[in-house]
Write a protein that holds these residues in place. Structure first.
Motif, PDB file in Angstrom:
ATOM      1  N   SER A 103      10.627  -3.130  10.003  1.00 22.54           N
ATOM      2  CA  SER A 103       9.220  -3.471   9.839  1.00 22.54           C
ATOM      3  C   SER A 103       8.447  -2.285   9.267  1.00 22.54           C
ATOM      4  O   SER A 103       7.619  -2.441   8.348  1.00 22.54           O
ATOM      5  N   MET A 104       8.708  -1.073   9.770  1.00 24.37           N
ATOM      6  CA  MET A 104       8.049   0.116   9.234  1.00 24.37           C
ATOM      7  C   MET A 104       8.516   0.390   7.808  1.00 24.37           C
ATOM      8  O   MET A 104       7.707   0.780   6.942  1.00 24.37           O
ATOM      9  N   ALA A 105       9.801   0.178   7.549  1.00 23.18           N
ATOM     10  CA  ALA A 105      10.329   0.392   6.193  1.00 23.18           C
ATOM     11  C   ALA A 105       9.691  -0.571   5.201  1.00 23.18           C
ATOM     12  O   ALA A 105       9.333  -0.186   4.078  1.00 23.18           O
ATOM     13  N   LEU A 106       9.517  -1.840   5.610  1.00 24.01           N
ATOM     14  CA  LEU A 106       8.882  -2.835   4.739  1.00 24.01           C
ATOM     15  C   LEU A 106       7.425  -2.481   4.468  1.00 24.01           C
ATOM     16  O   LEU A 106       6.923  -2.669   3.347  1.00 24.01           O
ATOM     17  N   ALA A 107       6.739  -1.960   5.488  1.00 27.72           N
ATOM     18  CA  ALA A 107       5.344  -1.552   5.299  1.00 27.72           C
ATOM     19  C   ALA A 107       5.265  -0.459   4.238  1.00 27.72           C
ATOM     20  O   ALA A 107       4.410  -0.504   3.337  1.00 27.72           O
ATOM     21  N   PHE A 108       6.155   0.523   4.332  1.00 28.82           N
ATOM     22  CA  PHE A 108       6.159   1.622   3.366  1.00 28.82           C
ATOM     23  C   PHE A 108       6.507   1.125   1.965  1.00 28.82           C
ATOM     24  O   PHE A 108       5.825   1.455   0.986  1.00 28.82           O
ATOM     25  N   MET A 109       7.569   0.324   1.865  1.00 27.96           N
ATOM     26  CA  MET A 109       8.002  -0.162   0.554  1.00 27.96           C
ATOM     27  C   MET A 109       6.940  -1.018  -0.113  1.00 27.96           C
ATOM     28  O   MET A 109       6.730  -0.946  -1.321  1.00 27.96           O
ATOM     29  N   ASN A 110       6.251  -1.850   0.683  1.00 25.28           N
ATOM     30  CA  ASN A 110       5.227  -2.719   0.106  1.00 25.28           C
ATOM     31  C   ASN A 110       4.001  -1.953  -0.370  1.00 25.28           C
ATOM     32  O   ASN A 110       3.211  -2.477  -1.147  1.00 25.28           O
ATOM     33  N   LEU A 111       3.833  -0.721   0.110  1.00 24.35           N
ATOM     34  CA  LEU A 111       2.700   0.085  -0.326  1.00 24.35           C
ATOM     35  C   LEU A 111       2.988   0.879  -1.604  1.00 24.35           C
ATOM     36  O   LEU A 111       2.091   1.526  -2.136  1.00 24.35           O
ATOM     37  N   LEU A 112       4.235   0.849  -2.074  1.00 18.08           N
ATOM     38  CA  LEU A 112       4.544   1.555  -3.311  1.00 18.08           C
ATOM     39  C   LEU A 112       3.734   0.951  -4.457  1.00 18.08           C
ATOM     40  O   LEU A 112       3.586  -0.271  -4.545  1.00 18.08           O
ATOM     41  N   PRO A 113       3.194   1.784  -5.347  1.00 19.16           N
ATOM     42  CA  PRO A 113       2.313   1.294  -6.418  1.00 19.16           C
ATOM     43  C   PRO A 113       3.054   0.612  -7.551  1.00 19.16           C
ATOM     44  O   PRO A 113       3.002   1.011  -8.705  1.00 19.16           O
ATOM     45  N   ILE A 114       3.779  -0.443  -7.196  1.00 16.57           N
ATOM     46  CA  ILE A 114       4.546  -1.211  -8.174  1.00 16.57           C
ATOM     47  C   ILE A 114       3.912  -2.593  -8.312  1.00 16.57           C
ATOM     48  O   ILE A 114       3.720  -3.279  -7.300  1.00 16.57           O
ATOM     49  N   PRO A 115       3.569  -3.019  -9.529  1.00 18.24           N
ATOM     50  CA  PRO A 115       3.040  -4.376  -9.698  1.00 18.24           C
ATOM     51  C   PRO A 115       4.014  -5.390  -9.087  1.00 18.24           C
ATOM     52  O   PRO A 115       5.225  -5.209  -9.143  1.00 18.24           O
ATOM     53  N   ALA A 116       3.493  -6.433  -8.498  1.00 17.72           N
ATOM     54  CA  ALA A 116       4.254  -7.467  -7.775  1.00 17.72           C
ATOM     55  C   ALA A 116       4.413  -7.113  -6.310  1.00 17.72           C
ATOM     56  O   ALA A 116       4.713  -7.985  -5.497  1.00 17.72           O
ATOM     57  N   LEU A 117       4.220  -5.840  -5.941  1.00 19.79           N
ATOM     58  CA  LEU A 117       4.167  -5.463  -4.537  1.00 19.79           C
ATOM     59  C   LEU A 117       2.703  -5.342  -4.125  1.00 19.79           C
ATOM     60  O   LEU A 117       1.809  -5.192  -4.957  1.00 19.79           O
ATOM     61  N   ASP A 118       2.454  -5.361  -2.817  1.00 14.15           N
ATOM     62  CA  ASP A 118       1.076  -5.221  -2.337  1.00 14.15           C
ATOM     63  C   ASP A 118       0.457  -3.931  -2.856  1.00 14.15           C
ATOM     64  O   ASP A 118      -0.728  -3.893  -3.189  1.00 14.15           O
ATOM     65  N   GLY A 119       1.270  -2.863  -2.920  1.00 12.10           N
ATOM     66  CA  GLY A 119       0.753  -1.579  -3.385  1.00 12.10           C
ATOM     67  C   GLY A 119       0.228  -1.635  -4.803  1.00 12.10           C
ATOM     68  O   GLY A 119      -0.764  -0.958  -5.131  1.00 12.10           O
ATOM     69  N   GLY A 120       0.868  -2.421  -5.660  1.00 11.99           N
ATOM     70  CA  GLY A 120       0.388  -2.574  -7.030  1.00 11.99           C
ATOM     71  C   GLY A 120      -0.975  -3.227  -7.069  1.00 11.99           C
ATOM     72  O   GLY A 120      -1.887  -2.773  -7.784  1.00 11.99           O
ATOM     73  N   HIS A 121      -1.151  -4.297  -6.289  1.00 11.83           N
ATOM     74  CA  HIS A 121      -2.449  -4.969  -6.220  1.00 11.83           C
ATOM     75  C   HIS A 121      -3.519  -4.037  -5.652  1.00 11.83           C
ATOM     76  O   HIS A 121      -4.673  -4.055  -6.098  1.00 11.83           O
ATOM     77  N   VAL A 122      -3.130  -3.235  -4.664  1.00 12.04           N
ATOM     78  CA  VAL A 122      -4.074  -2.293  -4.058  1.00 12.04           C
ATOM     79  C   VAL A 122      -4.557  -1.278  -5.095  1.00 12.04           C
ATOM     80  O   VAL A 122      -5.754  -0.966  -5.166  1.00 12.04           O
ATOM     81  N   VAL A 123      -3.631  -0.771  -5.912  1.00  9.61           N
ATOM     82  CA  VAL A 123      -4.006   0.206  -6.943  1.00  9.61           C
ATOM     83  C   VAL A 123      -5.010  -0.387  -7.915  1.00  9.61           C
ATOM     84  O   VAL A 123      -6.029   0.236  -8.260  1.00  9.61           O
ATOM     85  N   PHE A 124      -4.751  -1.604  -8.384  1.00 16.63           N
ATOM     86  CA  PHE A 124      -5.657  -2.245  -9.334  1.00 16.63           C
ATOM     87  C   PHE A 124      -7.031  -2.498  -8.705  1.00 16.63           C
ATOM     88  O   PHE A 124      -8.075  -2.354  -9.354  1.00 16.63           O
ATOM     89  N   THR A 125      -7.026  -2.880  -7.419  1.00 23.01           N
ATOM     90  CA  THR A 125      -8.293  -3.146  -6.735  1.00 23.01           C
ATOM     91  C   THR A 125      -9.079  -1.855  -6.522  1.00 23.01           C
ATOM     92  O   THR A 125     -10.306  -1.822  -6.677  1.00 23.01           O
ATOM     93  N   LEU A 126      -8.388  -0.790  -6.150  1.00 20.63           N
ATOM     94  CA  LEU A 126      -9.056   0.507  -5.982  1.00 20.63           C
ATOM     95  C   LEU A 126      -9.636   0.990  -7.314  1.00 20.63           C
ATOM     96  O   LEU A 126     -10.736   1.565  -7.354  1.00 20.63           O
ATOM     97  N   TYR A 127      -8.908   0.760  -8.394  1.00 17.85           N
ATOM     98  CA  TYR A 127      -9.396   1.122  -9.724  1.00 17.85           C
ATOM     99  C   TYR A 127     -10.725   0.404 -10.004  1.00 17.85           C
ATOM    100  O   TYR A 127     -11.692   0.993 -10.506  1.00 17.85           O
ATOM    101  N   GLU A 128     -10.755  -0.875  -9.660  1.00 15.42           N
ATOM    102  CA  GLU A 128     -11.968  -1.666  -9.871  1.00 15.42           C
ATOM    103  C   GLU A 128     -13.121  -1.138  -9.022  1.00 15.42           C
ATOM    104  O   GLU A 128     -14.273  -1.036  -9.496  1.00 15.42           O
ATOM    105  N   MET A 129     -12.822  -0.777  -7.762  1.00 18.17           N
ATOM    106  CA  MET A 129     -13.869  -0.302  -6.860  1.00 18.17           C
ATOM    107  C   MET A 129     -14.427   1.047  -7.316  1.00 18.17           C
ATOM    108  O   MET A 129     -15.614   1.336  -7.146  1.00 18.17           O
ATOM    109  N   ILE A 130     -13.566   1.881  -7.911  1.00 16.50           N
ATOM    110  CA  ILE A 130     -13.999   3.216  -8.339  1.00 16.50           C
ATOM    111  C   ILE A 130     -14.735   3.163  -9.668  1.00 16.50           C
ATOM    112  O   ILE A 130     -15.776   3.806  -9.848  1.00 16.50           O
ATOM    113  N   THR A 131     -14.203   2.382 -10.616  1.00 15.70           N
ATOM    114  CA  THR A 131     -14.775   2.358 -11.969  1.00 15.70           C
ATOM    115  C   THR A 131     -15.834   1.282 -12.152  1.00 15.70           C
ATOM    116  O   THR A 131     -16.642   1.340 -13.090  1.00 15.70           O
TER     117      THR A 131
END
Length: 469
Positions: free
Chosen positions: A395-423
């Motif tokens: 469960s901890m490993a999945l949390a970490f892997m899903n946060l990687l900034p890769i499109p199709a993972l949650d981390g990818g969506h998070v990066v794009f959303t943070l970009y929108e919030m900043i810019t």
């Protein structure tokens, strides 16, 4: 290895545990996305365990949401209206956004929805670790209780200069308090590691090169165990499998104490391998003590240098004074902060292992495994304590892997959303579509590599099957 030589009942138990653990974690991860989407009044069109290309095994629509189980056990998903995800539903995105769609929500709400699955995985790990500590306690073997030092079951460890009976004091100057952490400290590291030890009353040092893990991985199919506390040469349980059946056929029984092999005195279990590993496909004479009786017999050493015996179980080893397992009990409420601490330690360990993949000299990328590799971390019998510890770690490993900034993972969506919030600018939807495709291709390639590595690997192809004699 032939199909006939596979221990299918053991495989069934391990696969069953893996499927149950992943099913629990996938459902809870997706529930994290589902519940946050509902909180912000997004429509959830689908909630699926496993993927359902072309057809699903089970499905039922309740309200606006179709709940189901797919046939492809590679994860699961929730389909949120108006979101660019693995469904690649482009037609909906051509229409003006509706109030219930993901794309119509403020960026901060979309960020929370994207993080919902990861947060759920972390909370699940906290809870499981806490419950394990409350029910079973925290079990550790103090290094100081391993009175006869280490027993070596792996030739690569011996090649480094370690010997049976060595007492490990520290690695890189940090004392080794618990035996349980020794294997990880020896294997994991992106730099050379210096081991302080005591041998026959004398202080010594051994350097573990950064390339050591690479050597272990390349010879993993020939490896036999690793390091254990040194235990007396008492025979453990002889299971109904192809390995221990040889020992039973030779006349060896559980709780027998081996005295000598070919006239060479035997005191500790690790000395069995030392005396038979060079006598493959030959018979050796074994003298053992059964109760008060001395028994002499001949046993065939197989092509892997084994006579078909197992180590004594922990209770027997502790009764004989080989080592001591300390169990720390936690009251219900005290188990929660302890569970958080244990989850953080497991995440730290996983991140340390992950970082090694990017250091080619460690060879860690060769050991990257998929589903088969995951089953190696599971017990061959259904042990609930071990199962829940495995589930919490994954469960901890999945949390970490899903946060990687890769499109199709949650981390990818998070990066794009943070970009929108900043810019203040939202990424182009066409760009998001292409990024999603690239991410899915990368993940598919990584999955194929990891699972292919499991079956074919970089290791030397050494058969573990021996001719029947």
């Amino acid at each position: 290895m032939t199909l006939l030589s596979i221990d299918w009942p053991v495989v069934g138990v391990k696969v069953g545990q893996l499927l149950l653990a992943l099913s629990i974690l996938v459902i809870l991860h997706e529930f994290g996305h589902y519940i946050t989407a509902r909180w912000f009044k997004c429509r959830v069109e689908k909630f699926y365990l496993f993927f359902d290309p072309w057809f699903s095994l089970v499905k039922k629509k309740i309200g606006d949401t179709e709940y189901g189980i797919g046939w492809l056990p590679l994860g699961g998903y929730v389909k949120i209206s108006g979101m660019i995800d693995e469904s690649m539903d482009k037609e909906t995105l051509k229409l003006p956004p509706k109030s219930y769609e993901f794309r119509s929500k403020p960026a901060w709400q979309r960020l929370i929805i994207m993080l919902g699955g990861v947060i759920m995985n972390v909370l699940v790990a906290f809870f499981i670790y806490a419950m394990v500590l409350w029910i079973w306690g925290d079990k550790k073997t103090k290094m100081s209780s391993v009175k006869d030092g280490i027993g070596i079951l792996n030739s690569q460890i011996k090649d480094l200069g370690f010997e049976n009976g060595d007492k490990i004091i520290a690695i890189n100057g940090k004392p080794i308090v618990y035996f349980d952490e020794l294997a990880e400290k020896i294997l994991i590291g992106t730099e050379n590691r210096v081991v302080d030890l005591e041998r026959n009353g004398k202080a010594m040092q051994i350097t573990i090169p950064v390339s050591f893990l690479n050597k272990v991985i390349e010879n993993r199919k020939a490896a036999r165990g690793f390091i254990t506390p040194r235990v007396p040469a008492i025979v453990g349980k002889l299971f109904d499998d192809k390995d221990t059946a040889k020992g039973y056929k030779a006349g060896i029984r559980e709780n027998d104490r081996l005295i000598s092999i070919d006239g060479n005195p035997i005191t500790f279990y690790d000395e069995i391998g030392t005396n038979v590993e060079k006598k493959k496909d030959k018979f050796v004479s074994i003298q053992l003590l059964r109760g008060k009786d001395t028994v002499n017999l001949n046993a065939l050493v197989d092509c892997n240098g084994k006579v078909g015996v197992t180590m004594p179980d922990p209770d027997t080893a502790m009764a004989l004074g080989a080592y001591k397992i300390d169990t720390t009990r936690y009251p219900f409420f005290a188990a929660f902060p302890a569970g958080v601490n244990k989850a953080i330690k497991s995440l730290t360990s996983y991140v340390d292992q992950f970082k090694m993949i990017f250091k080619p000299e460690t060879g860690a990328y060769k050991g990257l495994g998929g589903f088969k590799g995951m089953t190696n971390g599971l017990s061959s019998t259904w042990d609930w304590e071990a199962f829940w510890m495995f589930t919490a770690f994954i469960s901890m490993a999945l949390a970490f892997m899903n946060l990687l900034p890769i499109p199709a993972l949650d981390g990818g969506h998070v990066v794009f959303t943070l970009y929108e919030m900043i810019t203040g600018r939202k990424p182009n939807e066409k760009f998001l579509e292409y990024a999603q495709i690239v991410g899915m291709v990368l993940l598919l390639g990584l999955m194929l590599y990891a699972n292919g590595n499991d079956w074919f690997g970089w290791g030397k192809t050494i058969s573990t099957d021996c001719p029947t004699k």
